[in-house]
Motif scaffolding. Sequence first.
Motif, PDB file in Angstrom:
ATOM      1  N   SER A  35       0.832  -1.204   0.000  1.00  0.00           N
ATOM      2  CA  SER A  35       0.000   0.000   0.000  1.00  0.00           C
ATOM      3  C   SER A  35       0.863   1.248   0.000  1.00  0.00           C
ATOM      4  N   ALA A  36       2.042   1.199   0.585  1.00  0.00           N
ATOM      5  CA  ALA A  36       2.942   2.359   0.564  1.00  0.00           C
ATOM      6  C   ALA A  36       3.441   2.603  -0.852  1.00  0.00           C
ATOM      7  N   ALA A  37       3.646   1.531  -1.621  1.00  0.00           N
ATOM      8  CA  ALA A  37       4.113   1.679  -2.992  1.00  0.00           C
ATOM      9  C   ALA A  37       3.056   2.363  -3.854  1.00  0.00           C
ATOM     10  N   ASN A  38       1.770   2.189  -3.519  1.00  0.00           N
ATOM     11  CA  ASN A  38       0.684   2.795  -4.277  1.00  0.00           C
ATOM     12  C   ASN A  38       0.152   4.057  -3.607  1.00  0.00           C
ATOM     13  N   ALA A  39       0.929   4.646  -2.729  1.00  0.00           N
ATOM     14  CA  ALA A  39       0.468   5.817  -1.986  1.00  0.00           C
ATOM     15  C   ALA A  39       0.207   6.978  -2.934  1.00  0.00           C
ATOM     16  N   ILE A  40      -0.809   7.742  -2.609  1.00  0.00           N
ATOM     17  CA  ILE A  40      -1.178   8.916  -3.385  1.00  0.00           C
ATOM     18  C   ILE A  40      -0.434  10.123  -2.829  1.00  0.00           C
ATOM     19  N   TYR A  41       0.155  10.892  -3.716  1.00  0.00           N
ATOM     20  CA  TYR A  41       0.817  12.149  -3.359  1.00  0.00           C
ATOM     21  C   TYR A  41      -0.275  13.207  -3.256  1.00  0.00           C
ATOM     22  N   GLU A  42      -0.185  14.067  -2.276  1.00  0.00           N
ATOM     23  CA  GLU A  42      -1.270  15.009  -2.019  1.00  0.00           C
ATOM     24  C   GLU A  42      -0.751  16.411  -1.697  1.00  0.00           C
ATOM     25  N   ILE A  43      -1.406  17.414  -2.264  1.00  0.00           N
ATOM     26  CA  ILE A  43      -1.173  18.810  -1.906  1.00  0.00           C
ATOM     27  C   ILE A  43      -2.531  19.373  -1.494  1.00  0.00           C
ATOM     28  N   THR A  44      -2.615  19.902  -0.277  1.00  0.00           N
ATOM     29  CA  THR A  44      -3.861  20.487   0.206  1.00  0.00           C
ATOM     30  C   THR A  44      -3.699  21.999   0.292  1.00  0.00           C
ATOM     31  N   CYS A  45      -4.624  22.718  -0.339  1.00  0.00           N
ATOM     32  CA  CYS A  45      -4.601  24.181  -0.262  1.00  0.00           C
ATOM     33  C   CYS A  45      -4.942  24.607   1.160  1.00  0.00           C
ATOM     34  N   PRO A  46      -4.246  25.610   1.697  1.00  0.00           N
ATOM     35  CA  PRO A  46      -4.683  26.162   2.981  1.00  0.00           C
ATOM     36  C   PRO A  46      -6.128  26.651   2.834  1.00  0.00           C
ATOM     37  N   ASP A  47      -6.981  26.339   3.808  1.00  0.00           N
ATOM     38  CA  ASP A  47      -8.396  26.713   3.727  1.00  0.00           C
ATOM     39  C   ASP A  47      -8.587  28.217   3.640  1.00  0.00           C
ATOM     40  N   THR A  48      -7.805  28.953   4.420  1.00  0.00           N
ATOM     41  CA  THR A  48      -7.908  30.411   4.429  1.00  0.00           C
ATOM     42  C   THR A  48      -6.509  31.008   4.493  1.00  0.00           C
ATOM     43  N   ILE A  49      -6.405  32.239   4.042  1.00  0.00           N
ATOM     44  CA  ILE A  49      -5.167  33.003   4.206  1.00  0.00           C
ATOM     45  C   ILE A  49      -5.555  34.391   4.697  1.00  0.00           C
ATOM     46  N   GLU A  50      -4.725  34.946   5.545  1.00  0.00           N
ATOM     47  CA  GLU A  50      -4.943  36.311   6.024  1.00  0.00           C
ATOM     48  C   GLU A  50      -4.085  37.241   5.198  1.00  0.00           C
ATOM     49  N   VAL A  51      -4.715  38.238   4.629  1.00  0.00           N
ATOM     50  CA  VAL A  51      -4.023  39.180   3.769  1.00  0.00           C
ATOM     51  C   VAL A  51      -4.000  40.533   4.464  1.00  0.00           C
ATOM     52  N   LYS A  52      -2.787  41.055   4.636  1.00  0.00           N
ATOM     53  CA  LYS A  52      -2.647  42.364   5.276  1.00  0.00           C
ATOM     54  C   LYS A  52      -3.167  43.459   4.338  1.00  0.00           C
ATOM     55  N   SER A  53      -2.758  43.393   3.086  1.00  0.00           N
ATOM     56  CA  SER A  53      -3.288  44.319   2.082  1.00  0.00           C
ATOM     57  C   SER A  53      -3.006  43.753   0.702  1.00  0.00           C
TER      58      SER A  53
END
Length: 154
Positions: free
Chosen positions: A20-38
């Motif tokens: 199962s490790a050989a068939n592992a899925i690579y994953e990138i998760t977007c941050p749910d929120t970001i705080e923007v100063k400006s």
Amino acid sequence: MKAKKIKTTLILLLGLGVSSAANAIYEITCPDTIEVKSIPTELETLPDGWQITEQKNMLLHVDSGEVYSDRPINLGQLIPFTVTIEGKKYKNAWLIDNNSWFNCSYQRNRVRLIKQVDPSMKTCWVIFEKDAKGHTKVKLNCDKVLHNGPKSYS
């Protein structure tokens, strides 16, 4: 006899873990929120009589994710297709190369976070989900396998 059964069980479990490790899925998760100063806005010329108002101290929620064949600034957005992987249909999938980037979009590309995809991956697909509050969650899954299942470019 009990020791032999335990050894056999351990060997089987270790074998399952390796496969199962050989068939592992690579994953990138977007941050749910970001705080923007400006968010600065630069205009080459400001129309006569107009002023710019800046947006400050904003909390932006992720709303989309796409794959690009190079950094998104180079405008190489790949066209997604539909693919079925392990019986599940994904509308946004891409065959990628060794210079692919994942773009997490906030407020319809007002702000973007980008991350390079592991160059060993061959197929990626995005998963959109909603949390309990109705906010979008965006995740890119990739596999080293080239999935050439049913495709449509619509």
